[in-house]
Scaffold this motif. Structure first.
Motif, PDB file in Angstrom:
ATOM      1  N   ASN A  61      71.322  25.400  32.265  1.00 41.42           N
ATOM      2  CA  ASN A  61      71.606  26.706  31.682  1.00 41.42           C
ATOM      3  C   ASN A  61      71.208  27.754  32.707  1.00 41.42           C
ATOM      4  O   ASN A  61      70.022  28.031  32.906  1.00 41.42           O
ATOM      5  CB  ASN A  61      70.816  26.902  30.382  1.00 41.42           C
ATOM      6  CG  ASN A  61      70.879  28.336  29.899  1.00 41.42           C
ATOM      7  OD1 ASN A  61      71.870  29.029  30.078  1.00 41.42           O
ATOM      8  ND2 ASN A  61      69.796  28.789  29.293  1.00 41.42           N
TER       9      ASN A  61
ATOM     10  N   THR B 154      71.740  31.240  32.956  1.00 39.34           N
ATOM     11  CA  THR B 154      72.097  32.502  32.309  1.00 39.34           C
ATOM     12  C   THR B 154      70.817  33.300  32.085  1.00 39.34           C
ATOM     13  O   THR B 154      69.722  32.837  32.411  1.00 39.34           O
ATOM     14  CB  THR B 154      72.778  32.266  30.933  1.00 39.34           C
ATOM     15  OG1 THR B 154      71.797  31.783  30.002  1.00 39.34           O
ATOM     16  CG2 THR B 154      73.938  31.281  31.019  1.00 39.34           C
TER      17      THR B 154
ATOM     18  N   LEU C 215      76.053  25.714  32.834  1.00 35.94           N
ATOM     19  CA  LEU C 215      76.507  26.912  32.144  1.00 35.94           C
ATOM     20  C   LEU C 215      76.120  28.087  33.020  1.00 35.94           C
ATOM     21  O   LEU C 215      74.939  28.277  33.317  1.00 35.94           O
ATOM     22  CB  LEU C 215      75.851  27.038  30.770  1.00 35.94           C
ATOM     23  CG  LEU C 215      76.120  28.340  30.007  1.00 35.94           C
ATOM     24  CD1 LEU C 215      77.607  28.489  29.694  1.00 35.94           C
ATOM     25  CD2 LEU C 215      75.289  28.388  28.739  1.00 35.94           C
ATOM     26  N   CYS C 216      77.111  28.877  33.468  1.00 41.55           N
ATOM     27  CA  CYS C 216      76.846  30.002  34.357  1.00 41.55           C
ATOM     28  C   CYS C 216      77.537  31.241  33.817  1.00 41.55           C
ATOM     29  O   CYS C 216      78.763  31.289  33.749  1.00 41.55           O
ATOM     30  CB  CYS C 216      77.340  29.693  35.772  1.00 41.55           C
ATOM     31  SG  CYS C 216      77.023  31.045  36.923  1.00 41.55           S
ATOM     32  N   GLN C 217      76.731  32.225  33.418  1.00 40.88           N
ATOM     33  CA  GLN C 217      77.251  33.490  32.929  1.00 40.88           C
ATOM     34  C   GLN C 217      76.296  34.595  33.294  1.00 40.88           C
ATOM     35  O   GLN C 217      75.083  34.425  33.184  1.00 40.88           O
ATOM     36  CB  GLN C 217      77.446  33.451  31.411  1.00 40.88           C
ATOM     37  CG  GLN C 217      78.604  32.580  31.006  1.00 40.88           C
ATOM     38  CD  GLN C 217      78.872  32.584  29.523  1.00 40.88           C
ATOM     39  OE1 GLN C 217      78.781  31.545  28.908  1.00 40.88           O
ATOM     40  NE2 GLN C 217      79.189  33.727  28.955  1.00 40.88           N
TER      41      GLN C 217
ATOM     42  N   PHE D 165      79.194  39.464  37.318  1.00 40.15           N
ATOM     43  CA  PHE D 165      80.498  38.860  37.595  1.00 40.15           C
ATOM     44  C   PHE D 165      80.682  38.332  39.019  1.00 40.15           C
ATOM     45  O   PHE D 165      81.187  37.220  39.205  1.00 40.15           O
ATOM     46  CB  PHE D 165      81.625  39.841  37.273  1.00 40.15           C
ATOM     47  CG  PHE D 165      81.692  40.195  35.814  1.00 40.15           C
ATOM     48  CD1 PHE D 165      81.930  39.237  34.850  1.00 40.15           C
ATOM     49  CD2 PHE D 165      81.487  41.510  35.406  1.00 40.15           C
ATOM     50  CE1 PHE D 165      81.980  39.560  33.504  1.00 40.15           C
ATOM     51  CE2 PHE D 165      81.542  41.847  34.065  1.00 40.15           C
ATOM     52  CZ  PHE D 165      81.789  40.875  33.110  1.00 40.15           C
TER      53      PHE D 165
ATOM     54  N   THR E 162      78.512  35.267  39.561  1.00 34.73           N
ATOM     55  CA  THR E 162      79.049  34.157  38.769  1.00 34.73           C
ATOM     56  C   THR E 162      80.256  33.547  39.472  1.00 34.73           C
ATOM     57  O   THR E 162      80.359  32.323  39.603  1.00 34.73           O
ATOM     58  CB  THR E 162      79.424  34.621  37.343  1.00 34.73           C
ATOM     59  OG1 THR E 162      78.226  35.019  36.665  1.00 34.73           O
ATOM     60  CG2 THR E 162      80.116  33.523  36.562  1.00 34.73           C
ATOM     61  N   TYR E 163      81.166  34.399  39.940  1.00 34.86           N
ATOM     62  CA  TYR E 163      82.351  33.909  40.648  1.00 34.86           C
ATOM     63  C   TYR E 163      81.936  33.096  41.879  1.00 34.86           C
ATOM     64  O   TYR E 163      82.436  31.988  42.103  1.00 34.86           O
ATOM     65  CB  TYR E 163      83.248  35.076  41.064  1.00 34.86           C
ATOM     66  CG  TYR E 163      84.409  34.638  41.916  1.00 34.86           C
ATOM     67  CD1 TYR E 163      85.531  34.040  41.341  1.00 34.86           C
ATOM     68  CD2 TYR E 163      84.384  34.806  43.295  1.00 34.86           C
ATOM     69  CE1 TYR E 163      86.593  33.617  42.124  1.00 34.86           C
ATOM     70  CE2 TYR E 163      85.432  34.384  44.080  1.00 34.86           C
ATOM     71  CZ  TYR E 163      86.543  33.797  43.500  1.00 34.86           C
ATOM     72  OH  TYR E 163      87.579  33.368  44.282  1.00 34.86           O
TER      73      TYR E 163
ATOM     74  N   ALA F 228      81.549  28.003  30.683  1.00 31.91           N
ATOM     75  CA  ALA F 228      81.264  29.313  30.099  1.00 31.91           C
ATOM     76  C   ALA F 228      81.142  29.104  28.598  1.00 31.91           C
ATOM     77  O   ALA F 228      81.836  28.263  28.020  1.00 31.91           O
ATOM     78  CB  ALA F 228      82.388  30.298  30.400  1.00 31.91           C
TER      79      ALA F 228
ATOM     80  N   CYS G 288      81.764  30.213  24.840  1.00 32.18           N
ATOM     81  CA  CYS G 288      82.721  31.016  24.080  1.00 32.18           C
ATOM     82  C   CYS G 288      82.099  31.340  22.726  1.00 32.18           C
ATOM     83  O   CYS G 288      81.470  30.479  22.111  1.00 32.18           O
ATOM     84  CB  CYS G 288      84.020  30.241  23.865  1.00 32.18           C
ATOM     85  SG  CYS G 288      84.821  29.757  25.399  1.00 32.18           S
TER      86      CYS G 288
ATOM     87  N   TYR H 204      85.405  25.593  33.753  1.00 30.39           N
ATOM     88  CA  TYR H 204      86.016  26.238  34.919  1.00 30.39           C
ATOM     89  C   TYR H 204      86.626  25.135  35.787  1.00 30.39           C
ATOM     90  O   TYR H 204      85.914  24.479  36.540  1.00 30.39           O
ATOM     91  CB  TYR H 204      84.957  26.936  35.782  1.00 30.39           C
ATOM     92  CG  TYR H 204      84.505  28.276  35.306  1.00 30.39           C
ATOM     93  CD1 TYR H 204      85.233  29.421  35.614  1.00 30.39           C
ATOM     94  CD2 TYR H 204      83.309  28.412  34.615  1.00 30.39           C
ATOM     95  CE1 TYR H 204      84.787  30.678  35.223  1.00 30.39           C
ATOM     96  CE2 TYR H 204      82.853  29.665  34.223  1.00 30.39           C
ATOM     97  CZ  TYR H 204      83.597  30.781  34.532  1.00 30.39           C
ATOM     98  OH  TYR H 204      83.147  32.007  34.153  1.00 30.39           O
TER      99      TYR H 204
END
Length: 125
Positions: free
Chosen positions: A7, A9, A67-69, A72, A75-76, A91, A93, A122
């Motif tokens: 995780n 995030t 899980l990467c959020q 931006f 993250t990219y 990601a 949802c 992804y």
């Protein structure tokens, strides 16, 4: 070593709903690796270097999924670096449920609740 779900995030798994924890645990033991604070003044090259460094660290864990959020551009960059290493990146949802209350002074107050529904991949199968 048992399978690991990373995780990455700003949302520690200790605060997740049981549905999200259950979905994460289907990949392996959940391990929190905090998302870095990305200064607005950071240059793109610095963000990519941070993503490469963190991708190397995460890859050492041989995770089943990450899980990467968060911010931006980081993250990219991190998703790109992890996919190069054939590491599955996800990601979360969720459904956004909004309550609106019109106050006595005419202003509007909104309360947002996010309800986890699933993980989306992804580019990994």
């Amino acid at each position: 070593m048992d399978a690991v779900f990373v995780n990455h995030t700003n949302h520690p798994s200790a605060h997740w709903a049981k549905e999200e924890l259950q979905a994460a645990r289907s990949f392996g033991e959940v391990m929190d690796i905090g998302f870095p604070a990305i200064p607005s003044t950071a240059e793109e090259a610095d963000i990519w270097q941070l993503a490469r460094d963190n991708a190397r660290h995460i890859a050492e864990l041989s995770p089943a999924a990450v899980l990467c959020q968060g911010e931006f551009t980081y993250t990219y960059a991190l998703v790109t670096e992890l996919l190069k290493r054939n590491i599955c990146v996800l990601a979360a949802c969720s459904e956004r449920i909004v309550e609106e209350h019109v106050e006595a002074d005419g202003s509007t107050r909104r309360i947002s609740q996010f309800r986890f529904t699933r993980f989306r991949r992804y580019g990994c199968l």
